[in-house]
Design a protein around this motif. Structure first.
Motif, PDB file in Angstrom:
ATOM      1  N   HIS A   1     -13.056 -53.032  16.273  1.00 24.73           N
ATOM      2  CA  HIS A   1     -14.422 -53.054  15.742  1.00 24.73           C
ATOM      3  C   HIS A   1     -14.813 -51.634  15.348  1.00 24.73           C
ATOM      4  CE1 HIS A   1     -15.677 -57.162  16.998  1.00 24.73           C
ATOM      5  NE2 HIS A   1     -14.646 -57.002  17.808  1.00 24.73           N
ATOM      6  N   HIS A   2     -15.383 -51.486  14.177  1.00 31.18           N
ATOM      7  CA  HIS A   2     -15.893 -50.201  13.718  1.00 31.18           C
ATOM      8  C   HIS A   2     -17.415 -50.284  13.713  1.00 31.18           C
ATOM      9  CE1 HIS A   2     -11.832 -50.283  11.932  1.00 31.18           C
ATOM     10  NE2 HIS A   2     -11.850 -49.020  12.287  1.00 31.18           N
ATOM     11  N   TYR A   3     -18.071 -49.299  14.323  1.00 32.12           N
ATOM     12  CA  TYR A   3     -19.526 -49.273  14.394  1.00 32.12           C
ATOM     13  C   TYR A   3     -20.062 -48.171  13.496  1.00 32.12           C
ATOM     14  CZ  TYR A   3     -19.147 -52.420  18.324  1.00 32.12           C
ATOM     15  OH  TYR A   3     -18.869 -53.508  19.117  1.00 32.12           O
ATOM     16  N   PHE A   4     -21.174 -48.460  12.826  1.00 32.60           N
ATOM     17  CA  PHE A   4     -21.822 -47.511  11.934  1.00 32.60           C
ATOM     18  C   PHE A   4     -23.275 -47.369  12.373  1.00 32.60           C
ATOM     19  CE2 PHE A   4     -18.461 -49.703   9.726  1.00 32.60           C
ATOM     20  CZ  PHE A   4     -17.741 -48.669   9.160  1.00 32.60           C
ATOM     21  N   PHE A   5     -23.662 -46.161  12.732  1.00 27.31           N
ATOM     22  CA  PHE A   5     -25.021 -45.881  13.175  1.00 27.31           C
ATOM     23  C   PHE A   5     -25.737 -45.197  12.025  1.00 27.31           C
ATOM     24  CE2 PHE A   5     -22.277 -46.146  16.800  1.00 27.31           C
ATOM     25  CZ  PHE A   5     -23.011 -46.868  17.722  1.00 27.31           C
ATOM     26  N   THR A   6     -26.788 -45.827  11.514  1.00 27.36           N
ATOM     27  CA  THR A   6     -27.441 -45.330  10.307  1.00 27.36           C
ATOM     28  C   THR A   6     -28.911 -45.720  10.314  1.00 27.36           C
ATOM     29  OG1 THR A   6     -27.238 -45.253   7.895  1.00 27.36           O
ATOM     30  CG2 THR A   6     -26.827 -47.388   8.955  1.00 27.36           C
ATOM     31  N   THR A   7     -29.603 -45.422   9.229  1.00 33.08           N
ATOM     32  CA  THR A   7     -30.990 -45.841   9.051  1.00 33.08           C
ATOM     33  C   THR A   7     -31.138 -46.511   7.690  1.00 33.08           C
ATOM     34  OG1 THR A   7     -31.615 -43.694   8.144  1.00 33.08           O
ATOM     35  CG2 THR A   7     -31.953 -44.010  10.505  1.00 33.08           C
ATOM     36  N   LYS A   8     -32.140 -47.374   7.613  1.00 33.86           N
ATOM     37  CA  LYS A   8     -32.468 -48.017   6.338  1.00 33.86           C
ATOM     38  C   LYS A   8     -33.280 -47.038   5.497  1.00 33.86           C
ATOM     39  CE  LYS A   8     -32.701 -52.618   8.420  1.00 33.86           C
ATOM     40  NZ  LYS A   8     -33.560 -53.779   8.673  1.00 33.86           N
ATOM     41  N   LYS A   9     -33.588 -47.404   4.264  1.00 30.55           N
ATOM     42  CA  LYS A   9     -34.373 -46.533   3.374  1.00 30.55           C
ATOM     43  C   LYS A   9     -35.722 -46.171   3.976  1.00 30.55           C
ATOM     44  CE  LYS A   9     -32.460 -47.716  -1.110  1.00 30.55           C
ATOM     45  NZ  LYS A   9     -32.756 -48.203  -2.462  1.00 30.55           N
ATOM     46  N   ASP A  10     -36.309 -47.101   4.753  1.00 29.99           N
ATOM     47  CA  ASP A  10     -37.606 -46.828   5.376  1.00 29.99           C
ATOM     48  C   ASP A  10     -37.462 -46.105   6.721  1.00 29.99           C
ATOM     49  OD1 ASP A  10     -36.663 -48.815   7.041  1.00 29.99           O
ATOM     50  OD2 ASP A  10     -38.380 -50.147   6.780  1.00 29.99           O
ATOM     51  N   GLU A  11     -36.260 -45.597   7.009  1.00 28.29           N
ATOM     52  CA  GLU A  11     -35.912 -44.834   8.206  1.00 28.29           C
ATOM     53  C   GLU A  11     -35.885 -45.666   9.482  1.00 28.29           C
ATOM     54  OE1 GLU A  11     -38.098 -41.193   8.464  1.00 28.29           O
ATOM     55  OE2 GLU A  11     -37.491 -40.571   6.471  1.00 28.29           O
ATOM     56  N   THR A  12     -35.820 -46.985   9.362  1.00 27.42           N
ATOM     57  CA  THR A  12     -35.644 -47.859  10.508  1.00 27.42           C
ATOM     58  C   THR A  12     -34.190 -47.761  10.961  1.00 27.42           C
ATOM     59  OG1 THR A  12     -37.266 -49.408   9.616  1.00 27.42           O
ATOM     60  CG2 THR A  12     -35.784 -50.252  11.322  1.00 27.42           C
ATOM     61  N   PRO A  13     -33.963 -47.460  12.247  1.00 26.50           N
ATOM     62  CA  PRO A  13     -32.578 -47.357  12.725  1.00 26.50           C
ATOM     63  C   PRO A  13     -31.886 -48.712  12.733  1.00 26.50           C
ATOM     64  CG  PRO A  13     -34.117 -47.050  14.528  1.00 26.50           C
ATOM     65  CD  PRO A  13     -34.930 -47.162  13.285  1.00 26.50           C
ATOM     66  N   ILE A  14     -30.591 -48.695  12.438  1.00 26.53           N
ATOM     67  CA  ILE A  14     -29.812 -49.925  12.406  1.00 26.53           C
ATOM     68  C   ILE A  14     -28.373 -49.609  12.825  1.00 26.53           C
ATOM     69  CG2 ILE A  14     -29.261 -49.684   9.968  1.00 26.53           C
ATOM     70  CD1 ILE A  14     -29.353 -52.743   9.744  1.00 26.53           C
ATOM     71  N   VAL A  15     -27.772 -50.555  13.529  1.00 27.05           N
ATOM     72  CA  VAL A  15     -26.368 -50.438  13.917  1.00 27.05           C
ATOM     73  C   VAL A  15     -25.616 -51.552  13.197  1.00 27.05           C
ATOM     74  CG1 VAL A  15     -24.703 -50.457  15.801  1.00 27.05           C
ATOM     75  CG2 VAL A  15     -26.985 -49.513  16.174  1.00 27.05           C
ATOM     76  N   LEU A  16     -24.591 -51.170  12.447  1.00 32.49           N
ATOM     77  CA  LEU A  16     -23.755 -52.127  11.731  1.00 32.49           C
ATOM     78  C   LEU A  16     -22.362 -52.108  12.349  1.00 32.49           C
ATOM     79  CD1 LEU A  16     -24.720 -51.060   8.103  1.00 32.49           C
ATOM     80  CD2 LEU A  16     -25.691 -52.942   9.421  1.00 32.49           C
ATOM     81  N   TYR A  17     -21.652 -53.206  12.211  1.00 34.11           N
ATOM     82  CA  TYR A  17     -20.270 -53.216  12.690  1.00 34.11           C
ATOM     83  C   TYR A  17     -19.392 -54.005  11.746  1.00 34.11           C
ATOM     84  CZ  TYR A  17     -20.335 -58.045  14.341  1.00 34.11           C
ATOM     85  OH  TYR A  17     -20.382 -59.413  14.398  1.00 34.11           O
ATOM     86  N   SER A  18     -18.113 -53.702  11.825  1.00 37.11           N
ATOM     87  CA  SER A  18     -17.122 -54.391  11.021  1.00 37.11           C
ATOM     88  C   SER A  18     -15.987 -54.830  11.933  1.00 37.11           C
ATOM     89  CB  SER A  18     -16.588 -53.465   9.931  1.00 37.11           C
ATOM     90  OG  SER A  18     -15.544 -54.097   9.228  1.00 37.11           O
ATOM     91  N   PRO A  19     -15.772 -56.132  12.068  1.00 39.51           N
ATOM     92  CA  PRO A  19     -14.699 -56.620  12.938  1.00 39.51           C
ATOM     93  C   PRO A  19     -13.368 -56.785  12.215  1.00 39.51           C
ATOM     94  CG  PRO A  19     -16.031 -58.460  12.239  1.00 39.51           C
ATOM     95  CD  PRO A  19     -16.652 -57.214  11.640  1.00 39.51           C
ATOM     96  N   THR A  20     -13.185 -56.132  11.097  1.00 39.18           N
ATOM     97  CA  THR A  20     -11.965 -56.302  10.302  1.00 39.18           C
ATOM     98  C   THR A  20     -10.833 -55.445  10.841  1.00 39.18           C
ATOM     99  OG1 THR A  20     -12.641 -54.591   8.765  1.00 39.18           O
ATOM    100  CG2 THR A  20     -13.236 -56.840   8.207  1.00 39.18           C
TER     101      THR A  20
END
Length: 50
Positions: free
Chosen positions: A5-24
């Motif tokens: 699993h790869h995790y990506f810690f980022t923010t949306k355009k409105d600066e809302t924090p979001i954690v994304l992941y890729s199970p590939t």
């Protein structure tokens, strides 16, 4: 077969924090989804907001 699993810690355009992941397993293409684990989401929000 090893599933990574790869995790990506980022923010949306409105600066809302979001954690994304890729199970590939193919590291050249990432199909990301929003992470639903509350602990990771809260941790990211604490980092961004403090």
């Amino acid at each position: 077969m090893l599933l990574v699993h790869h995790y990506f810690f980022t923010t949306k355009k409105d600066e809302t924090p979001i954690v994304l992941y890729s199970p590939t397993t193919d590291s050249s293409v990432y199909y990301v989804k929003e992470q639903k684990t509350q602990t990771l989401n809260q941790g990211m929000a604490d980092i961004v907001n403090n």
